[in-house]
Design a protein around this motif. Structure first.
Motif, mmCIF file in Angstrom:
data_model
loop_
_atom_site.group_PDB
_atom_site.id
_atom_site.type_symbol
_atom_site.label_atom_id
_atom_site.label_comp_id
_atom_site.label_asym_id
_atom_site.label_seq_id
_atom_site.Cartn_x
_atom_site.Cartn_y
_atom_site.Cartn_z
ATOM 1 N N ILE A 247 0.840 -1.205 0.000
ATOM 2 C CA ILE A 247 0.000 0.000 0.000
ATOM 3 C C ILE A 247 0.874 1.254 0.000
ATOM 4 O O ILE A 247 0.595 2.231 -0.719
ATOM 5 N N LEU A 248 1.951 1.236 0.778
ATOM 6 C CA LEU A 248 2.866 2.376 0.789
ATOM 7 C C LEU A 248 3.506 2.584 -0.579
ATOM 8 O O LEU A 248 3.652 3.732 -1.044
ATOM 9 N N ALA A 249 3.871 1.485 -1.248
ATOM 10 C CA ALA A 249 4.440 1.595 -2.590
ATOM 11 C C ALA A 249 3.431 2.178 -3.573
ATOM 12 O O ALA A 249 3.784 2.994 -4.435
ATOM 13 N N PHE A 250 2.161 1.795 -3.466
ATOM 14 C CA PHE A 250 1.124 2.334 -4.347
ATOM 15 C C PHE A 250 0.949 3.840 -4.142
ATOM 16 O O PHE A 250 0.805 4.600 -5.111
ATOM 17 N N PHE A 251 0.948 4.280 -2.892
ATOM 18 C CA PHE A 251 0.784 5.706 -2.615
ATOM 19 C C PHE A 251 1.932 6.522 -3.218
ATOM 20 O O PHE A 251 1.707 7.575 -3.821
ATOM 21 N N ASN A 252 3.140 6.054 -3.064
ATOM 22 C CA ASN A 252 4.275 6.795 -3.606
ATOM 23 C C ASN A 252 4.340 6.701 -5.124
ATOM 24 O O ASN A 252 4.793 7.652 -5.782
ATOM 25 N N ALA A 253 3.884 5.597 -5.698
ATOM 26 C CA ALA A 253 3.783 5.524 -7.154
ATOM 27 C C ALA A 253 2.757 6.529 -7.673
ATOM 28 O O ALA A 253 2.940 7.127 -8.745
ATOM 29 N N ALA A 254 1.683 6.733 -6.915
ATOM 30 C CA ALA A 254 0.709 7.765 -7.277
ATOM 31 C C ALA A 254 1.357 9.147 -7.245
ATOM 32 O O ALA A 254 1.071 10.000 -8.096
ATOM 33 N N GLY A 255 2.222 9.380 -6.269
ATOM 34 C CA GLY A 255 2.949 10.648 -6.238
ATOM 35 C C GLY A 255 3.831 10.842 -7.460
ATOM 36 O O GLY A 255 3.918 11.949 -8.010
ATOM 37 N N LEU A 256 4.468 9.778 -7.921
ATOM 38 C CA LEU A 256 5.270 9.863 -9.147
ATOM 39 C C LEU A 256 4.406 10.175 -10.363
ATOM 40 O O LEU A 256 4.805 10.945 -11.250
ATOM 41 N N MET A 257 3.206 9.606 -10.412
ATOM 42 C CA MET A 257 2.307 9.894 -11.527
ATOM 43 C C MET A 257 1.856 11.351 -11.523
ATOM 44 O O MET A 257 1.708 11.976 -12.577
ATOM 45 N N VAL A 258 1.663 11.915 -10.334
ATOM 46 C CA VAL A 258 1.302 13.339 -10.246
ATOM 47 C C VAL A 258 2.444 14.206 -10.759
ATOM 48 O O VAL A 258 2.226 15.197 -11.479
ATOM 49 N N LEU A 259 3.673 13.849 -10.433
ATOM 50 C CA LEU A 259 4.819 14.608 -10.934
ATOM 51 C C LEU A 259 4.938 14.523 -12.448
ATOM 52 O O LEU A 259 5.395 15.475 -13.093
ATOM 53 N N CYS A 260 4.525 13.402 -13.024
ATOM 54 C CA CYS A 260 4.581 13.237 -14.480
ATOM 55 C C CYS A 260 3.417 13.919 -15.193
ATOM 56 O O CYS A 260 3.374 13.927 -16.424
ATOM 57 N N GLY A 261 2.455 14.445 -14.448
ATOM 58 C CA GLY A 261 1.309 15.090 -15.063
ATOM 59 C C GLY A 261 0.154 14.163 -15.370
ATOM 60 O O GLY A 261 -0.799 14.574 -16.029
ATOM 61 N N ALA A 262 0.204 12.934 -14.892
ATOM 62 C CA ALA A 262 -0.870 11.958 -15.122
ATOM 63 C C ALA A 262 -1.705 11.849 -13.850
ATOM 64 O O ALA A 262 -1.593 10.885 -13.086
ATOM 65 N N GLU A 263 -2.532 12.863 -13.620
ATOM 66 C CA GLU A 263 -3.321 12.881 -12.389
ATOM 67 C C GLU A 263 -4.354 11.769 -12.362
ATOM 68 O O GLU A 263 -4.669 11.228 -11.296
ATOM 69 N N PHE A 264 -4.889 11.418 -13.525
ATOM 70 C CA PHE A 264 -5.902 10.371 -13.575
ATOM 71 C C PHE A 264 -5.318 9.021 -13.173
ATOM 72 O O PHE A 264 -5.942 8.251 -12.436
ATOM 73 N N ILE A 265 -4.118 8.725 -13.648
ATOM 74 C CA ILE A 265 -3.453 7.469 -13.261
ATOM 75 C C ILE A 265 -3.162 7.456 -11.772
ATOM 76 O O ILE A 265 -3.290 6.419 -11.102
ATOM 77 N N ALA A 266 -2.792 8.612 -11.219
ATOM 78 C CA ALA A 266 -2.540 8.688 -9.780
ATOM 79 C C ALA A 266 -3.804 8.396 -8.987
ATOM 80 O O ALA A 266 -3.771 7.652 -7.993
ATOM 81 N N MET A 267 -4.930 8.942 -9.418
ATOM 82 C CA MET A 267 -6.192 8.681 -8.719
ATOM 83 C C MET A 267 -6.603 7.222 -8.867
ATOM 84 O O MET A 267 -7.165 6.623 -7.940
ATOM 85 N N LEU A 268 -6.330 6.627 -10.022
ATOM 86 C CA LEU A 268 -6.623 5.202 -10.194
ATOM 87 C C LEU A 268 -5.790 4.356 -9.233
ATOM 88 O O LEU A 268 -6.294 3.372 -8.670
ATOM 89 N N LEU A 269 -4.535 4.706 -9.060
ATOM 90 C CA LEU A 269 -3.685 3.953 -8.132
ATOM 91 C C LEU A 269 -4.222 4.021 -6.713
ATOM 92 O O LEU A 269 -4.245 3.021 -5.988
ATOM 93 N N VAL A 270 -4.663 5.211 -6.305
ATOM 94 C CA VAL A 270 -5.143 5.371 -4.936
ATOM 95 C C VAL A 270 -6.508 4.721 -4.752
ATOM 96 O O VAL A 270 -6.743 3.986 -3.773
#
Length: 204
Positions: free
Chosen positions: A35-58
């Motif tokens: 779960i911690l890895a998923f949250f931080n991967a979502a943070g990486l997606m936000v930095l890349c500009g893929a907010e939708f992918i970040a929300m999907l991860l969370v």
């Protein structure tokens, strides 16, 4: 500068959490690290500009898949000692698969660096650069990758049914719900209208 610091922070936590997920001998702790890895991967997606992918991860992975894993692990009451014995038995096979995956990542990374800017977005699908990422993702999922998307949904459905089957246990002396009997019951058998006079108690 802040984006670079956030990237290295998220990437480091993802790598450490992924390693602890694989190496943790307690399955509950492994799911927590996942779960911690998923949250931080979502943070990486936000930095890349893929907010939708970040929300999907969370929402999907953390809110559904990881919680489902945790629910199944806690309901199955896994014997940790037996699991450790199985880990000692199959660690050479797992190590071999890990080396193969690591070699594939290194070979692909070296190939991507050698050819320069690969422009992966143009290789996935011919979508204009001005199209928002959510619209572009939906266009690809429901046109070019429709069958793959439906197959992923089918796999998640099978996983959900499997979790329900594994955790369902028949308990002796417990009264279960009879749905057909409840549906076949008539309204006059379920309710009773009473003309209750004023000042008189109710007779049960």
């Amino acid at each position: 500068m802040i984006q670079a610091i956030a990237f290295y922070l998220f990437a480091t936590v993802v790598i450490v959490a992924g390693a602890l997920t694989v190496s943790s001998r307690n399955p509950v702790n492994a799911v927590m690290w996942l779960i911690l890895a998923f949250f931080n991967a979502a943070g990486l997606m936000v930095l890349c500009g893929a907010e939708f992918i970040a929300m999907l991860l969370v929402i999907v992975y953390v809110g559904a898949v990881a919680v489902l894993f945790l629910f199944v692990v806690m309901m199955l009451d896994i014997d940790v000692a037996e699991m450790r014995a199985g880990f000692a038995r199959y660690w050479p096979l797992g190590l071999g698969l890990a080396l193969i995956l690591a070699a594939e990542l290194v070979i692909y990374g070296v190939g991507a660096v050698s050819i320069g800017n690969a422009q992966l977005a143009h290789r996935v699908g011919a979508i204009p650069a001005a199209t928002p990422n959510i619209e572009a993702l939906g266009d690809l999922l429901y046109t070019r990758y429709l069958f793959v998307f439906e197959g992923a949904g089918l796999v998640l459905l099978v996983a959900m049914i499997g979790a329900i089957v594994l955790t369902h246990r028949e308990r002796k002396g417990t009264r279960y719900q009879n749905v057909s009997r409840q549906v076949a019951r008539r309204p006059q058998d379920a309710t009773r209208n009473v003309d209750q006079p004023v000042g008189v108690g109710l007779e049960l």
